[in-house]
Design an enzyme around this catalytic site. Structure first.
Site, PDB file in Angstrom:
ATOM      1  N   GLU A 123      -0.104  15.058   5.037  1.00 25.33           N
ATOM      2  CA  GLU A 123      -1.272  15.768   5.594  1.00 25.33           C
ATOM      3  C   GLU A 123      -2.123  14.897   6.510  1.00 25.33           C
ATOM      4  O   GLU A 123      -3.352  14.863   6.411  1.00 25.33           O
ATOM      5  CB  GLU A 123      -2.100  16.379   4.458  1.00 25.33           C
ATOM      6  CG  GLU A 123      -1.313  17.408   3.657  1.00 25.33           C
ATOM      7  CD  GLU A 123      -2.071  17.975   2.461  1.00 25.33           C
ATOM      8  OE1 GLU A 123      -3.219  17.567   2.239  1.00 25.33           O
ATOM      9  OE2 GLU A 123      -1.492  18.823   1.751  1.00 25.33           O
ATOM     10  N   GLU A 180       6.797  23.509   1.082  1.00 26.26           N
ATOM     11  CA  GLU A 180       5.966  23.842  -0.089  1.00 26.26           C
ATOM     12  C   GLU A 180       5.631  25.337  -0.087  1.00 26.26           C
ATOM     13  O   GLU A 180       4.479  25.725  -0.266  1.00 26.26           O
ATOM     14  CB  GLU A 180       4.672  23.020  -0.091  1.00 26.26           C
ATOM     15  CG  GLU A 180       4.872  21.526  -0.048  1.00 26.26           C
ATOM     16  CD  GLU A 180       3.575  20.743  -0.091  1.00 26.26           C
ATOM     17  OE1 GLU A 180       2.533  21.318  -0.505  1.00 26.26           O
ATOM     18  OE2 GLU A 180       3.578  19.558   0.280  1.00 26.26           O
TER      19      GLU A 180
END
Length: 559
Positions: free
Chosen positions: A336, A437
């Site tokens: 991220e 994910e």
């Protein structure tokens, strides 16, 4: 497909077409805000769009200028003229730019709906800038029919003029999209195959023999995250082993889990999960070596000074990657980075590339991924495909071996065209893309099944995508509870059934007879197969693989 009765898919529910005659239904928001209509210079009018309302739609070049804004909430609004239906996904499309006051900076501009004068529903956001038109790609869905609704365009700091071109709100036509995707899937994921049995002897000897072709495995993997708790649940293990090909650890490989206290390493949980996956023959993604978002960093790491943190980063790399060298085909190196910059802020601009370079040195066989969220949703100005590509290019210029792009895929109200647009842009990097994910959140399980199908069909039909990992699938054992595929008692819900049905649809089987030339032809999905040939002397089995290719695959069946 959920609730599409009486829905018209090619009608804009707000009035833009009458701009030649004035501002149509638009009104200013803010006591100082003024609105005016202008024509953009022809050379600056956008030429490409993902907007599919009307076959011949092109941006008009007519726009509304919102000036005199004294607050971020100031802008423009318009009541929606058509009836919004519940349980229908609506697109928000159009073009946004900035005018005076932007001073070369980019700013977030948001389109929201105000429903029944009180509830605010997010409709999309863009990172807009002066001198450039940015397409907005939002979506929303309502749980009940509103008495009234209005669209608001707001955002950017006070004093910055906002330009709006061709804003539209319309219902998505998923059935029409799926028809296109089935054709695209056939081209991207299948291949013509000719099995030649002539080399086994005279063709007449086996002509007319019965043949059966069965696909055993797909070259496009689906996987899920696991943890030490769920692998003790028989219902979870049963569904996992039957329907998933890969795994990823939910938390057990993260630094805050393996070294919660400085110097106290604990790899027991990760080792146990690896043993579990080895027993069932499931490859595992390595998630993650570092995490760039500050609130995920353990306190003892935050307390280190520059030199201590540099040493700790090197220690983490050395410890993890030497212990598990060759065990994880993929690594998410620094999770991220579009949304966090802890290590970069503390250690400088080169640290992210250093993490990649060191990972390559210590485990050269692993494919190294960037991994982030919202890139495929079109609603996060901080995580656009363009910014992701810019980040990847910067890493590569500093010697980072970026080998894959991770799209997390935590989605709500997904729209196929928006997902595809992001994938198209990321594909220009020539890097493989994985949904790493995936969870599609919706409390209504029927709608959840529809939403899940949107995402899976887009991913499977796109040539840049090479795999999909779910972020759990069982109720009570996953991060977003409204995304489960099976209930806590092990029963498969509608979303789970849709997933199973799609996997079945994307598996090839064929039956028939050998022709007079000793051939059998079929078109199959990429993967491994077993063929069973039945003759007067018995049955013969042989395995083969169908790989990607634009020309027919000819295989000599030497029995």
């Amino acid at each position: 497909m959920a609730c599409t009765q009486e829905v018209v898919f090619d009608v804009n529910l707000i009035e833009n077409s009458a701009l030649e005659d004035g501002l149509a239904g638009w009104a200013p928001v803010g006591s100082c805000t003024t609105l005016s209509v202008h024509n953009e210079e022809p050379a600056k009018v956008p030429t490409e769009t993902i907007n599919n309302v009307g076959d011949d739609y092109r941006p008009s070049g007519r726009y509304i200028l919102s000036s005199g804004r004294a607050d971020e909430k100031d802008g423009l609004c318009q009541a929606i003229t058509g009836a919004l239906k519940p349980r229908v996904t609506y697109r928000v499309a159009g073009w946004i730019s900035l005018g005076d006051g932007a001073e070369g900076a980019s700013h977030a501009v948001r389109v929201n709906l105000r429903v029944d004068d009180e509830c605010v529903v997010e409709g999309g956001a863009v990172c807009a800038e002066a001198g450039k038109w940015t397409e907005i790609k939002g979506a929303f869905r309502l749980k009940k029919s509103p008495c009234g609704a209005a669209v608001y365009v707001q955002g950017a700091p006070a004093g910055v003029d906002v330009k709006v071109m061709d804003l539209q709100v319309f219902a998505t036509d998923r059935k029409a999209r799926f028809r296109k995707l089935r054709k695209k899937t056939d081209k991207v994921r299948k291949r013509d195959v000719l099995l030649n049995f002539g080399a086994a002897g005279p063709a007449s000897a086996i002509s007319g023999a019965s043949i059966r072709v069965m696909q055993m495995d797909s070259s496009f993997p689906f996987g899920t995250c696991i943890n030490n708790g769920v692998i003790q649940n028989p219902a979870f293990v049963d569904f996992f082993t039957k329907h998933f090909d890969w795994a990823v650890f939910e938390n057990e490989l993260k630094w805050y889990h393996t070294e919660a206290q400085q110097g106290q390493l604990n790899y027991n949980d990760a080792d146990a999960l690896l043993d579990f996956c080895d027993r069932y023959g499931k490859p595992v993604r390595g998630h993650c070596i570092f995490w760039a978002v500050e609130n995920t960093v353990q306190q003892w790491v935050k307390n280190l000074d520059h030199d201590q943190l540099t040493s700790a980063v090197q220690g983490r790399l050395q410890s993890l990657l030497t212990r598990y060298a060759g065990r994880f085909p993929h690594y998410d190196v620094n999770n991220e980075m579009l949304h966090g910059s802890f290590y970069q802020d503390r250690l400088g601009d080169d640290i992210n590339a250093f993490m990649f370079r060191e990972t390559t040195r210590l485990d050269p066989g692993a494919t190294l991924f960037v991994n982030d969220y919202n890139v495929e949703c079109g609603n996060d100005p901080n995580a656009t495909p363009e910014k992701y590509i810019e980040q990847i290019n910067s890493l590569q210029q500093k010697g980072a071996s970026v080998g894959g792009i991770g799209l997390q895929g935590h989605m709500t109200n997904p729209v196929g065209e928006i997902i595809c647009d992001a994938l198209d842009k990321l594909a220009t990097t020539d890097l493989p893309v994985w949904l790493t994910e995936l969870d599609v959140s919706e409390s209504d399980v029927d709608l959840r099944a529809d939403d899940l199908e949107v995402v899976l069909r887009e991913a499977y039909a796109h040539p840049a995508v090479e795999g999909v990992m779910f972020w759990g699938f069982m109720q009570g054992h996953m991060w977003r509870q409204d995304a489960c595929l099976i209930n806590s008692d092990g029963t498969v819900n509608d979303a789970g059934e849709r997933f199973v049905d799609l996997r079945r649809e994307w598996t090839s089987h064929a039956r028939g007879h050998i022709d007079s030339d000793g051939h059998f032809k079929f078109r199959g999905y990429h993967g491994t197969y077993v063929v069973q040939l039945t003759t007067g002397t018995g049955k013969v089995h042989k395995t083969f693989s169908v790989e990607k290719g634009d020309t027919p695959l000819v295989l000599e069946m030497n029995l």
